[in-house]
Structure formats: structure tokens, C-alpha cells
Design a protein around this motif. Structure first.
Motif, short mmCIF file in Angstrom:
data_model
loop_
_atom_site.label_atom_id
_atom_site.label_comp_id
_atom_site.label_asym_id
_atom_site.label_seq_id
_atom_site.Cartn_x
_atom_site.Cartn_y
_atom_site.Cartn_z
N PHE A 106 -13.62 -15.47 -5.73
CA PHE A 106 -13.20 -15.09 -7.06
C PHE A 106 -13.41 -13.60 -7.30
O PHE A 106 -12.50 -12.90 -7.77
N PHE A 107 -14.58 -13.10 -6.97
CA PHE A 107 -14.85 -11.68 -7.22
C PHE A 107 -14.04 -10.77 -6.31
O PHE A 107 -13.63 -9.68 -6.72
N ILE A 108 -13.79 -11.19 -5.09
CA ILE A 108 -12.97 -10.37 -4.20
C ILE A 108 -11.53 -10.29 -4.73
O ILE A 108 -10.94 -9.21 -4.78
N LEU A 109 -11.00 -11.42 -5.17
CA LEU A 109 -9.64 -11.42 -5.70
C LEU A 109 -9.56 -10.71 -7.06
O LEU A 109 -8.58 -10.00 -7.33
N LEU A 110 -10.58 -10.86 -7.89
CA LEU A 110 -10.58 -10.17 -9.18
C LEU A 110 -10.66 -8.66 -8.99
O LEU A 110 -10.00 -7.90 -9.71
N ASN A 116 -7.89 -3.67 -9.72
CA ASN A 116 -7.52 -2.40 -9.12
C ASN A 116 -6.01 -2.22 -9.13
O ASN A 116 -5.50 -1.14 -9.44
N PHE A 117 -5.27 -3.27 -8.81
CA PHE A 117 -3.81 -3.21 -8.84
C PHE A 117 -3.32 -2.91 -10.26
O PHE A 117 -2.41 -2.11 -10.45
N GLY A 118 -3.91 -3.56 -11.24
CA GLY A 118 -3.52 -3.33 -12.63
C GLY A 118 -3.73 -1.90 -13.07
O GLY A 118 -2.93 -1.34 -13.83
N PHE A 119 -4.79 -1.27 -12.58
CA PHE A 119 -5.03 0.13 -12.92
C PHE A 119 -4.03 1.04 -12.24
O PHE A 119 -3.52 1.98 -12.84
N ALA A 154 -8.24 -0.78 0.39
CA ALA A 154 -9.49 -1.35 0.92
C ALA A 154 -9.70 -2.76 0.40
O ALA A 154 -10.18 -3.64 1.13
N ASN A 155 -9.33 -3.02 -0.85
CA ASN A 155 -9.44 -4.37 -1.40
C ASN A 155 -8.45 -5.33 -0.73
O ASN A 155 -8.76 -6.51 -0.55
N VAL A 158 -9.33 -8.89 1.17
CA VAL A 158 -8.68 -10.18 0.94
C VAL A 158 -8.11 -10.73 2.24
O VAL A 158 -8.22 -11.93 2.52
N ILE A 159 -7.52 -9.88 3.05
CA ILE A 159 -6.98 -10.34 4.34
C ILE A 159 -8.11 -10.87 5.23
O ILE A 159 -7.97 -11.93 5.86
N LEU A 160 -9.22 -10.16 5.26
CA LEU A 160 -10.36 -10.63 6.06
C LEU A 160 -10.91 -11.94 5.53
O LEU A 160 -11.31 -12.82 6.30
N LEU A 161 -10.94 -12.09 4.22
CA LEU A 161 -11.39 -13.34 3.62
C LEU A 161 -10.47 -14.49 4.03
O LEU A 161 -10.93 -15.59 4.36
N MET A 162 -9.16 -14.23 4.03
CA MET A 162 -8.20 -15.27 4.43
C MET A 162 -8.36 -15.61 5.91
O MET A 162 -8.29 -16.78 6.29
N VAL A 163 -8.59 -14.60 6.75
CA VAL A 163 -8.80 -14.85 8.19
C VAL A 163 -10.07 -15.67 8.40
O VAL A 163 -10.07 -16.64 9.17
#
Length: 127
Positions: A10-14, A19-22, A110-111, A115-120
Motif C-alpha cells: 500500500f505505501f509503495i503504491l501510494l 508522486n505521479f499526481g505532483f 525510482a518509485n 513497484v516493478i521490484l515489488l511485482m517481481v
């Protein structure tokens, strides 16, 4: 279901979405980038970084490194914004805002790596 892993993801995706929103918007337009959204992105990225300290695997080390990169770039962008808004005589110029958003965009990359590493890591998990 492992609640700790849910909170971790949750925190990684948030962090990524804040960051994308900014970053989203014209790079040099201060009214397209909210300072409170940058602050929220910094706080959530720092929380995600603290949560990554317990990982002992190689992927965990790379996750931590990518999170530290994102933290550094977001903190530097906030420092630049504070400098130009309060100390610089020119205020927040389009050039300064472009620098702020460019650093935040680097943190966004970097985020994405996190997320890619989390998915892997999730895909390779064996029960």
C-alpha cells in the motif's frame, strides 16, 4: 493474507501515485503543482523507506536503494521550492518550477522501479 505485506505494498503504491499526481501538469507552471501534494509524497516515501529497512534479500536491498533515491530527490525538490519561494528575490519562476518538477520526476522513476521490484518479488513468491 499477510496484513504486513498489504500495508507494505500500500505505501509503495501510494508513494508512486502521489508522486505521479505532483509531476502531472505543465513542467514550468507553479499552479499545476501543489506544494501539499509534494509534502504528502515526501512523507509517504519516507514511511515506505522505513518499512523497507527490514528486508534482507537482494531485492530488498535494491528496493531500499530505490526508495532512498526517491527520498533524496523529493527532499531536494522541496528545499529548492522553499529556497525560491522564501529566500530568492525572484520567487517561484518557471525555470525554478521546472527544476522542482524534474527532480520529482526522477523520484517518480525510482518509485516505478520499486513497484516493478515489488511485482517481481510477488510473482516469484513460493507458498
Amino acid at each position: 493474507m499477510n496484513f504486513q505485506k498489504v500495508v507494505f505494498a500500500f505505501f509503495i503504491l501510494l508513494a508512486l501515485t502521489l508522486n505521479f499526481g505532483f509531476v502531472l501538469g505543465a513542467i514550468d507552471a507553479p499552479d499545476h503543482h501543489n506544494i501539499y501534494e509534494l509534502f504528502a509524497a515526501i512523507v509517504v516515501n519516507l514511511i515506505a523507506t522505513v518499512m523497507k529497512f527490514g528486508e534482507r534479500s537482494h531485492i530488498g536491498n535494491v528496493l531500499l536503494a530505490s526508495s532512498l533515491v526517491a527520498d533524496l530527490q523529493l527532499l531536494v525538490s522541496a528545499c529548492i521550492w522553499g529556497w525560491v519561494a522564501h529566500i530568492s528575490a525572484d520567487g517561484v519562476t518557471p525555470g525554478a518550477m521546472a527544476s522542482i518538477v524534474s527532480l520529482a520526476a526522477g523520484a517518480f522513476i525510482a518509485n516505478i522501479v520499486s513497484v516493478i521490484l515489488l511485482m517481481v518479488e510477488t510473482a516469484t513468491f513460493r507458498r
